[in-house]
Design an enzyme around this catalytic site. Structure first.
Site, PDB file in Angstrom:
ATOM      1  N   LYS A 272      96.180  19.992  14.458  1.00 47.26           N
ATOM      2  CA  LYS A 272      94.978  19.246  13.947  1.00 47.26           C
ATOM      3  C   LYS A 272      94.339  20.340  13.167  1.00 47.26           C
ATOM      4  O   LYS A 272      93.139  21.124  13.839  1.00 47.26           O
ATOM      5  CB  LYS A 272      94.173  18.606  15.383  1.00 47.26           C
ATOM      6  CG  LYS A 272      93.043  17.596  14.308  1.00 47.26           C
ATOM      7  CD  LYS A 272      94.246  16.424  13.867  1.00 47.26           C
ATOM      8  CE  LYS A 272      93.076  15.337  13.054  1.00 47.26           C
ATOM      9  NZ  LYS A 272      93.936  14.311  12.540  1.00 47.26           N
TER      10      LYS A 272
ATOM     11  N   SER B 104      96.281  10.074  10.752  1.00 43.68           N
ATOM     12  CA  SER B 104      95.384  10.044  11.394  1.00 43.68           C
ATOM     13  C   SER B 104      94.775   8.772  11.896  1.00 43.68           C
ATOM     14  O   SER B 104      95.133   7.632  12.256  1.00 43.68           O
ATOM     15  CB  SER B 104      94.420  10.891  10.901  1.00 43.68           C
ATOM     16  OG  SER B 104      93.577  11.840  12.117  1.00 43.68           O
TER      17      SER B 104
END
Length: 593
Positions: A196, A390
């Protein structure tokens, strides 16, 4: 007395100036209304026989038709083109006996590679009609994106002098740690998922090994697709194309001509002469613009009232209403559009078109709920555009089927949270100090003036971990995969559409038209016996005028540096609005150039 008379005169002058301004604004507004009104009542434009469809694609390509832009109508400023209009125009042109050829001018095109692939496929489909398709530069030269589209043409022309960019691809990521350190801002960043990378610009000065690896995969995907497409269309080997890109031998249109990438060096009038001979015109060439031709309907409207609804989810996910100007996708706007599709008895199936890097988790989940409710009543097919990552992937998990382009950027199944402490900056840079009184040890946790204490950081970590676990669960249920398998391919890692198919994050390869056809089939509709409606509905005139005025006014005066700096400011502003909530957002706005 002189003071009073001067004051009264000044006040009167101000009132007169204000009145004149109101009259001027009223005249502009009336002119725009009249212009738009006349466009709305004009009907289909008249197209003469042996016309050439002129497709000037300079500028951005939007997902959805924006409608008649009031600012453009009044000041004749070019409007962005929509993918919807391009594909419809090429489909109609293939069947329209009045259109004899298409003239493509792709220089300066701005679009993601999934969009470019859709446009190129539409160009290839048009060629099957047997009508000529030629491409030329439009004073902006050609870069890789423009040439990718031009390579679909029968012939490619350019004037002799422009630059010709054919030197490979790069992907840049901006890092703010140096700025943060200089300003004495103290960030606390927590992430769930080792890939991430959205947190890295605030904690590092360069890419981590994990991020570099996933970006290299994306870049290699773009490069390989480009090389093989150009090689096939120009009858060259892939090795030859790679050699041309890596040696730096190509920098001008003359170089490209010598290398066999451009067929001839012709000025605009010479291209027109070529087209005249192709379509059998001895007089002036009849051309029709893409914007004008997009109002033409060649195929008859279906007699059935059945519909397939396409609901667009485009932009950074936030709460509230969507905004074209700030490029945000509002959960309220989206949920309302999905509700209209769900409650409309004529709508038999829904296509969810996602082009979003994600954003706020709470807004993403609100949108997921709207999709989930709809999927409980009607087939819902996801069509992924340039990016559906996402939070964009979060809402996709509520649908029945996920269709993806090989060029789509997706995945990024991870969560992060960020907290900026500005207290030290305010003290050392501005001389401003703060004191506080609290009712408990955590009351000022999100004040933004003090760093998070260990106990506060632990609370934030727990919230991020809980949100990540919920994300994994949604993917697990949607993809019918065990949680540990989902976790292995999650971790915030970004995948191409092609890889997403291989690892089970998507079901079928295809574009928006393929998704519409599949949705119709799932809804029990026969081919051609249904209408397509697109939601959310276009904005009101005043909303469209305000948004378009701001966007056009900005682009008229911006330099490339202004645009780049504004983009960085937009991303930072988004982050500042999100720092009190878990985020499910793609690490960067990925733009391969």
């Amino acid at each position: 007395m002189r003071f009073l008379s001067t004051l009264l005169a000044s006040a009167l002058g101000a009132l007169i100036a204000f009145a004149v301004l109101l009259v001027f604004v009223g005249l502009i507004f009336s002119a725009v209304v009249a212009s738009v009104g006349s466009l709305g009542t004009a009907g289909e434009p008249a197209i003469t026989s042996n016309s050439v469809l002129m497709m000037d694609l300079s500028g951005p390509i939007l997902e959805q038709t924006a409608g008649d832009d009031p600012f453009q109508v009044l000041f004749d400023v070019p409007t962005p083109t929509s993918l919807q209009d391009i594909k419809r125009a090429l489909t109609n042109a293939a069947e329209d006996d009045r259109i004899a050829a298409v003239w493509l001018r792709p220089g300066g095109v701005m679009a993601g590679w999934a969009t470019l692939a859709d446009v190129r496929q539409a160009l290839v489909d048009f060629k099957s009609s047997g009508k000529p398709l030629i491409a030329s530069e439009n004073d902006l030269g050609m870069g890789e994106a423009a040439y990718y589209l031009a390579s679909a043409a029968d012939s490619i022309f350019s004037t002799p002098e422009p630059f010709f960019e054919f030197n490979g691809f790069y992907l840049g990521v901006s890092f703010y740690k140096g700025l943060i350190d200089k300003l004495n801002i103290e960030p606390t960043v927590i992430r769930a998922g080792q890939f991430k990378g959205a947190v890295e610009p605030y904690t590092r000065r360069n890419l981590s090994q994990e991020n570099r690896m996933q970006l290299e995969v994306i870049l290699a995907n773009r490069y390989d697709a480009f090389v093989h497409t150009v090689a096939e269309s120009r009858d060259l080997s892939a090795d030859a194309v790679e050699s041309l890109m890596s040696t730096g031998a190509l920098i001008t249109a003359r170089d490209a001509h010598e290398a066999g990438l451009i067929d001839n060096l012709l000025h605009d009038d010479e291209v027109r002469s070529q087209l005249e001979s192709m379509v059998g015109e001895s007089d002036d060439l009849n051309t029709v613009s893409l914007r004008r031709y997009s109002r033409v309907s060649v195929t008859p409207a279906p007699t059935s009232t059945d519909e397939v609804a396409v609901v667009y989810a485009v932009g950074t996910i936030m709460g509230g209403s969507s905004s074209t100007y700030s490029q945000t996708l509002g959960a309220t706007t989206f949920a309302r559009a999905m509700k209209r599709a769900r409650e409309n008895d004529r709508v038999k199936a829904v296509v969810l078109r996602i082009n979003s890097p994600g954003g706020m988790v709470t807004a993403s989940d609100e949108m997921w709920r709207a999709v989930h409710l709809t999927a409980g009543e009607k087939p819902v097919i996801v069509s992924m555009g340039n990016v559906a990552a996402s939070g964009g992937y979060w809402l996709a998990t509520a649908a029945d089927t996920i269709m993806v382009s090989p060029h789509t950027i997706t995945g990024s199944i991870g969560v992060f949270g960020i907290h900026f402490s500005l207290g030290r900056m305010m003290d050392t840079k501005l001389g401003i100090t703060t004191d506080r009184i609290t009712t408990g040890p955590f009351a000022d946790m999100f004040s933004g003036m003090t760093p998070l204490e260990p106990r506060e950081q632990a609370l934030l970590e727990r919230a991020i971990d809980q949100t990540y676990a919920e994300f994994l669960t949604k993917v697990s249920v949607s993809r019918n995969m065990p949680l540990d398998e989902v976790d292995a391919i999650a971790q915030g890692r970004v995948w191409t559409g092609a890889d997403a198919l291989d690892i089970g994050l998507a079901d079928i390869e295809g574009g928006l038209d393929d998704a519409i056809a599949l949705a119709a089939e799932r809804g029990g509709l026969e081919e051609g016996a249904y209408r397509v409606i697109r939601l959310p509905r276009p904005k009101s005139f005043l909303e469209e005028f305000t948004d378009s005025f701001m966007i056009r006014a900005r682009t008229l005066f911006d330099s490339p540096w202004d645009t780049a700096l504004r983009e960085q400011a937009r991303l930072l502003e988004e982050l500042s609005q999100m720092q009190r909530a878990p985020l499910a957002r793609l690490p960067w706005d990925i733009s391969v150039r």
